[in-house]
Write a protein that holds these residues in place. Structure first.
Motif, PDB file in Angstrom:
ATOM      1  N   LEU A  15      39.105  52.824  35.303  1.00 28.17           N
ATOM      2  CA  LEU A  15      39.379  52.038  36.428  1.00 28.17           C
ATOM      3  C   LEU A  15      39.711  50.556  36.206  1.00 28.17           C
ATOM      4  O   LEU A  15      40.196  49.634  36.846  1.00 28.17           O
ATOM      5  CB  LEU A  15      38.298  52.039  37.556  1.00 28.17           C
ATOM      6  N   LEU A  16      39.231  50.005  34.700  1.00 24.24           N
ATOM      7  CA  LEU A  16      39.547  48.875  34.534  1.00 24.24           C
ATOM      8  C   LEU A  16      40.745  48.522  33.740  1.00 24.24           C
ATOM      9  O   LEU A  16      40.913  47.521  33.046  1.00 24.24           O
ATOM     10  CB  LEU A  16      38.228  48.405  33.646  1.00 24.24           C
ATOM     11  N   GLU A  17      41.451  49.668  33.560  1.00 25.78           N
ATOM     12  CA  GLU A  17      43.018  49.467  33.127  1.00 25.78           C
ATOM     13  C   GLU A  17      43.946  48.369  33.949  1.00 25.78           C
ATOM     14  O   GLU A  17      44.533  47.703  33.593  1.00 25.78           O
ATOM     15  CB  GLU A  17      43.542  50.766  32.980  1.00 25.78           C
ATOM     16  N   ASP A  18      43.484  48.357  35.384  1.00 20.18           N
ATOM     17  CA  ASP A  18      44.463  47.673  36.290  1.00 20.18           C
ATOM     18  C   ASP A  18      43.679  46.063  36.087  1.00 20.18           C
ATOM     19  O   ASP A  18      42.648  45.975  36.248  1.00 20.18           O
ATOM     20  CB  ASP A  18      44.060  48.196  37.737  1.00 20.18           C
ATOM     21  N   PRO A  19      44.649  45.079  35.926  1.00 19.37           N
ATOM     22  CA  PRO A  19      44.329  43.750  35.772  1.00 19.37           C
ATOM     23  C   PRO A  19      43.638  43.108  36.876  1.00 19.37           C
ATOM     24  O   PRO A  19      42.874  42.224  36.928  1.00 19.37           O
ATOM     25  CB  PRO A  19      45.475  43.111  35.419  1.00 19.37           C
ATOM     26  N   MET A  20      43.905  43.802  38.039  1.00 27.24           N
ATOM     27  CA  MET A  20      43.351  43.238  39.539  1.00 27.24           C
ATOM     28  C   MET A  20      41.784  43.678  39.513  1.00 27.24           C
ATOM     29  O   MET A  20      40.927  43.029  40.111  1.00 27.24           O
ATOM     30  CB  MET A  20      44.116  43.963  40.826  1.00 27.24           C
ATOM     31  N   ALA A  21      41.483  44.821  38.807  1.00 26.14           N
ATOM     32  CA  ALA A  21      39.931  45.042  38.832  1.00 26.14           C
ATOM     33  C   ALA A  21      39.157  43.952  37.886  1.00 26.14           C
ATOM     34  O   ALA A  21      38.010  43.496  38.424  1.00 26.14           O
ATOM     35  CB  ALA A  21      39.694  46.269  37.796  1.00 26.14           C
ATOM     36  N   GLY A  22      39.874  43.343  36.751  1.00 21.94           N
ATOM     37  CA  GLY A  22      39.248  42.474  36.076  1.00 21.94           C
ATOM     38  C   GLY A  22      39.052  41.018  36.766  1.00 21.94           C
ATOM     39  O   GLY A  22      38.230  40.408  36.648  1.00 21.94           O
ATOM     40  N   LEU A  23      40.218  40.916  37.533  1.00 25.72           N
ATOM     41  CA  LEU A  23      40.217  39.564  38.584  1.00 25.72           C
ATOM     42  C   LEU A  23      39.082  39.712  39.375  1.00 25.72           C
ATOM     43  O   LEU A  23      38.329  38.618  39.696  1.00 25.72           O
ATOM     44  CB  LEU A  23      41.525  39.469  39.219  1.00 25.72           C
ATOM     45  N   ALA A  24      38.753  40.870  40.044  1.00 30.72           N
ATOM     46  CA  ALA A  24      37.514  40.779  40.821  1.00 30.72           C
ATOM     47  C   ALA A  24      36.388  40.590  40.197  1.00 30.72           C
ATOM     48  O   ALA A  24      35.454  40.134  40.627  1.00 30.72           O
ATOM     49  CB  ALA A  24      37.920  42.842  41.514  1.00 30.72           C
ATOM     50  N   PHE A  25      36.059  41.063  38.854  1.00 34.00           N
ATOM     51  CA  PHE A  25      34.978  40.888  38.096  1.00 34.00           C
ATOM     52  C   PHE A  25      34.876  39.475  37.834  1.00 34.00           C
ATOM     53  O   PHE A  25      33.922  38.920  37.861  1.00 34.00           O
ATOM     54  CB  PHE A  25      35.105  41.656  36.820  1.00 34.00           C
ATOM     55  N   ILE A  26      36.031  38.671  37.336  1.00 27.53           N
ATOM     56  CA  ILE A  26      36.043  37.340  37.151  1.00 27.53           C
ATOM     57  C   ILE A  26      35.592  36.743  38.509  1.00 27.53           C
ATOM     58  O   ILE A  26      34.897  35.534  38.286  1.00 27.53           O
ATOM     59  CB  ILE A  26      37.311  36.954  36.448  1.00 27.53           C
TER      60      ILE A  26
END
Length: 84
Positions: free
Chosen positions: A49-60
Motif C-alpha cells: 500500500l505504500l507504493e502510492d506516493p499519496m500514502a507517504g504524504l499522509a504519513f508525513i
C-alpha cells in the motif's frame, strides 16, 4: 534507580523534557520514516500500500501533526519553569 540498560533511565537532565514530548516526537519519527520512504519510491519494500506516493504524504502530514502536538507539553513545561 536500577535499570537493565542505562540508556532508558529517565535522569534529572531529561526532566526538562516532558515524557509526553519525548513519546510524541518518537511517534512522529516513526511516522516520518515510512512516509519519506514511500515518497522517495521505496515504500513498496515495506508494504504494497505504500507504493502510492499519496500514502507517504499522509504519513508525513501525520508526522508533522505529531511534532506539533509534541510542542504543547514542552511549551507548558517552559512556562511552568519560568513562573517559578
Amino acid at each position: 534507580m536500577i535499570a537493565p540498560i542505562s540508556a532508558f533511565v529517565y535522569t534529572t537532565a531529561m526532566k526538562k523534557y516532558p515524557l509526553s514530548f519525548i513519546s510524541l516526537c518518537l511517534l512522529g519519527v516513526a511516522a516520518a520514516i515510512p512516509g519519506l520512504g514511500s515518497v522517495l519510491g521505496f515504500g513498496g519494500w515495506l508494504h504494497p500500500l505504500l507504493e502510492d506516493p499519496m500514502a507517504g504524504l499522509a504519513f508525513i502530514v501525520s508526522a508533522l501533526a505529531l511534532f506539533g502536538s509534541a510542542a504543547f507539553p514542552l511549551i507548558l513545561r517552559r512556562l511552568q519553569e519560568a513562573e517559578q
